[in-house]
Design an enzyme around this catalytic site. Structure first.
Site, mmCIF file in Angstrom:
data_model
loop_
_atom_site.group_PDB
_atom_site.id
_atom_site.type_symbol
_atom_site.label_atom_id
_atom_site.label_comp_id
_atom_site.label_asym_id
_atom_site.label_seq_id
_atom_site.Cartn_x
_atom_site.Cartn_y
_atom_site.Cartn_z
ATOM 1 N N CYS A 113 51.696 38.982 50.868
ATOM 2 C CA CYS A 113 51.188 39.997 51.805
ATOM 3 C C CYS A 113 50.165 39.437 52.790
ATOM 4 C CB CYS A 113 50.602 41.179 51.034
ATOM 5 S SG CYS A 113 51.853 42.017 50.048
ATOM 6 N N HIS A 250 46.210 44.874 56.177
ATOM 7 C CA HIS A 250 47.502 44.904 55.482
ATOM 8 C C HIS A 250 47.669 46.297 54.873
ATOM 9 C CE1 HIS A 250 50.769 44.312 52.845
ATOM 10 N NE2 HIS A 250 50.038 44.269 51.745
ATOM 11 N N ASN A 280 54.540 49.489 51.848
ATOM 12 C CA ASN A 280 54.025 48.123 51.909
ATOM 13 C C ASN A 280 55.167 47.194 52.331
ATOM 14 O OD1 ASN A 280 53.073 45.538 51.432
ATOM 15 N ND2 ASN A 280 52.203 46.007 49.424
HETATM 16 N N1 COA Z 1 55.484 58.111 39.616
HETATM 17 C C1 COA Z 1 54.886 58.820 38.658
HETATM 18 N N2 COA Z 1 54.113 58.262 37.712
HETATM 19 C C2 COA Z 1 53.924 56.933 37.761
HETATM 20 C C3 COA Z 1 54.514 56.132 38.759
HETATM 21 C C4 COA Z 1 55.328 56.780 39.707
HETATM 22 N N3 COA Z 1 55.927 56.087 40.689
HETATM 23 N N4 COA Z 1 54.148 54.858 38.547
HETATM 24 C C5 COA Z 1 53.351 54.843 37.479
HETATM 25 N N5 COA Z 1 53.216 56.086 37.000
HETATM 26 C C6 COA Z 1 52.441 56.537 35.845
HETATM 27 C C7 COA Z 1 52.189 55.456 34.846
HETATM 28 O O1 COA Z 1 53.276 55.288 33.988
HETATM 29 C C8 COA Z 1 50.961 55.968 34.125
HETATM 30 O O2 COA Z 1 51.361 56.909 33.181
HETATM 31 P P1 COA Z 1 50.639 57.012 31.759
HETATM 32 O O3 COA Z 1 49.204 57.351 32.071
HETATM 33 O O4 COA Z 1 51.394 58.101 31.080
HETATM 34 O O5 COA Z 1 50.784 55.658 31.140
HETATM 35 C C9 COA Z 1 50.197 56.701 35.221
HETATM 36 O O6 COA Z 1 51.149 56.934 36.287
HETATM 37 C C10 COA Z 1 49.047 55.885 35.767
HETATM 38 O O7 COA Z 1 49.498 54.563 36.022
HETATM 39 P P2 COA Z 1 48.557 53.463 36.619
HETATM 40 O O8 COA Z 1 49.322 52.218 36.832
HETATM 41 O O9 COA Z 1 47.301 53.378 35.825
HETATM 42 O O10 COA Z 1 48.224 54.181 38.026
HETATM 43 P P3 COA Z 1 47.206 53.781 39.114
HETATM 44 O O11 COA Z 1 46.283 54.883 39.377
HETATM 45 O O12 COA Z 1 46.600 52.419 38.865
HETATM 46 O O13 COA Z 1 48.136 53.668 40.393
HETATM 47 C C11 COA Z 1 49.131 51.931 41.748
HETATM 48 C C12 COA Z 1 49.183 52.700 40.428
HETATM 49 C C13 COA Z 1 50.206 50.852 41.707
HETATM 50 C C14 COA Z 1 49.395 52.908 42.862
HETATM 51 C C15 COA Z 1 47.724 51.316 41.888
HETATM 52 O O14 COA Z 1 47.364 50.602 40.749
HETATM 53 C C16 COA Z 1 47.628 50.423 43.075
HETATM 54 O O15 COA Z 1 47.660 50.855 44.180
HETATM 55 N N6 COA Z 1 47.449 49.109 42.845
HETATM 56 C C17 COA Z 1 47.432 48.156 43.901
HETATM 57 C C18 COA Z 1 48.837 47.811 44.179
HETATM 58 C C19 COA Z 1 49.038 47.141 45.498
HETATM 59 O O16 COA Z 1 48.621 47.631 46.508
HETATM 60 N N7 COA Z 1 49.708 46.005 45.447
HETATM 61 C C20 COA Z 1 50.089 45.285 46.560
HETATM 62 C C21 COA Z 1 48.984 44.385 46.981
HETATM 63 S S1 COA Z 1 49.583 43.413 48.270
#
Ligand code: COA
Length: 323
Positions: A113, A250, A280
């Site tokens: 990214c 980004h 993204n």
């Molecule tokens: N739809 C519904 N539920 C979802 C889901 C989706 N697409 N993806 C994950 N979940 C669920 C998980 O299974 C989890 O359930 P549980 O509590 O029963 O185990 C719950 O949502 C929370 O998951 P978690 O991974 O802790 O969520 P989060 O608040 O951290 O959000 C992201 C997930 C990926 C959105 C977040 O971590 C994020 O933005 N990270 C940075 C990622 C990024 O930008 N990467 C690229 C960098 S270049």
């Protein structure tokens, strides 16, 4: 002193839009969850006829048109991508060929990214070193091809697209009043390589593989890494946060964008946001956002524009330029 000035910009998106509502029928997710956690409402997905090279070519042609130039005027193509059409040759040479260019050179850069920031910094060094007069810098991706469409934790986050700028050597005074790239700062730390990676490759599985991500871990580091390289850029130019007219980050996640802007003290009115529309798109996200904001007249000649990114590796970096 020679500066690398943005002479033109352009972008290209696949024809097909995939909305969050449609996502609901593919995996166990909801529009509400995706919007709340990421800010994404839709993304574009390449069809069989659309590839990284074809999208990159379209963005490159748009940037050349915008600059009033032809491929004859370009002496280097740098393509930032993590999703090349082939393991080799570089998709940059495919784009060179599609543009009918037989002169000059073309190569790919891979920093996930942060790829476009790495490519801009590299192009700037070629220009300031006198090795190139005009460089086509492209970010193009087809992340849909390396998504596991059964993994709801990753497949809702990414999209496809391409953006490009033409950088041109122009004389400057060597001050922050110059147009062009004023400074760039690149970082990486491979100890984080397993937090966001693709589980394949030519020398391991022989397959392209699929994206795996520890989302929370990535989130934990993102704001700190982004703000560090922004402070480096300001320190190198003696500019203040208030001097920044546009932050073009980004586009991974609205919460990372808002968190970084808040920590830096940059109001959201000065931040270009496209993550809602594009998802993204990795190395394509910054040039897509630049093309959107310069295309609708928000970014104007003379504006101070700050690019920043963080991604797999981890890699992170910033480019500060005067448009
Ligand atoms: N739809 C519904 N539920 C979802 C889901 C989706 N697409 N993806 C994950 N979940 C669920 C998980 O299974 C989890 O359930 P549980 O509590 O029963 O185990 C719950 O949502 C929370 O998951 P978690 O991974 O802790 O969520 P989060 O608040 O951290 O959000 C992201 C997930 C990926 C959105 C977040 O971590 C994020 O933005 N990270 C940075 C990622 C990024 O930008 N990467 C690229 C960098 S270049």
């Amino acid at each position: 002193m020679i500066r690398s000035v943005v002479r033109g910009f352009g972008s290209a998106l696949p024809k097909r839009v995939l909305t969050n509502q449609e996502m609901e029928s593919k995996v166990d997710t909801t529009d509400e969850w995706i919007v709340q956690r990421t800010g994404i409402r839709q993304r574009y997905i390449a069809d069989e006829s659309e590839t990284t090279a074809s999208l990159g070519e379209a963005a490159a042609r748009a940037a050349l048109d915008n600059a009033g130039l032809t491929p004859d005027d370009i002496d280097l193509i740098i393509l930032a991508t993590s999703t090349p059409d082939n393991t080799f040759p570089a998709s940059a040479v495919d784009i060179q060929n599609r543009l009918g260019m037989k002169h000059g050179a073309a190569f790919d850069i891979q920093a996930v990214c942060t790829g476009f920031v790495y490519a801009m910094s590299t192009a700037d060094l070629y220009i300031r070193g006198g090795m190139a007069k005009r460089v086509l810098v492209i970010g193009a991706e087809t992340f849909s091809r390396i998504l596991d469409w059964n993994d709801r934790t990753t497949c809702v986050l990414f999209g496809d697209g391409a953006g490009a700028v033409v950088l041109e050597a122009q004389e400057g005074q060597g001050t922050a009043g110059d147009r062009g790239i004023l400074t760039s700062h690149l970082r990486s730390d491979g100890s984080h390589k397993d937090k966001l990676y693709v589980n394949g490759g030519p020398s391991t599985t022989g397959q392209a593989g699929f994206i795996h991500m520890e989302g929370r871990e990535v989130f934990k580091y993102a704001v700190g890494m982004i703000t560090d390289v922004v402070y480096d850029a300001l320190a190198a130019t003696a500019l203040e946060v208030e001097d920044i007219d546009w932050l073009v980050p980004h586009q991974a996640n609205i919460r990372i964008i808002e968190g970084s802007a808040r920590k830096l003290g940059i109001p959201m009115e000065k931040v270009v946001v496209t993550v809602d529309q594009h998802g993204n798109t990795s190395a394509a996200s910054i040039p897509l956002a630049l093309a959107a904001a310069a295309g609708d007249g928000r970014i104007k000649e003379g504006d101070i524009v700050l690019l920043e990114a963080m991604g797999g590796g981890f890699t992170w970096g910033s480019v500060l330029l005067r448009w």
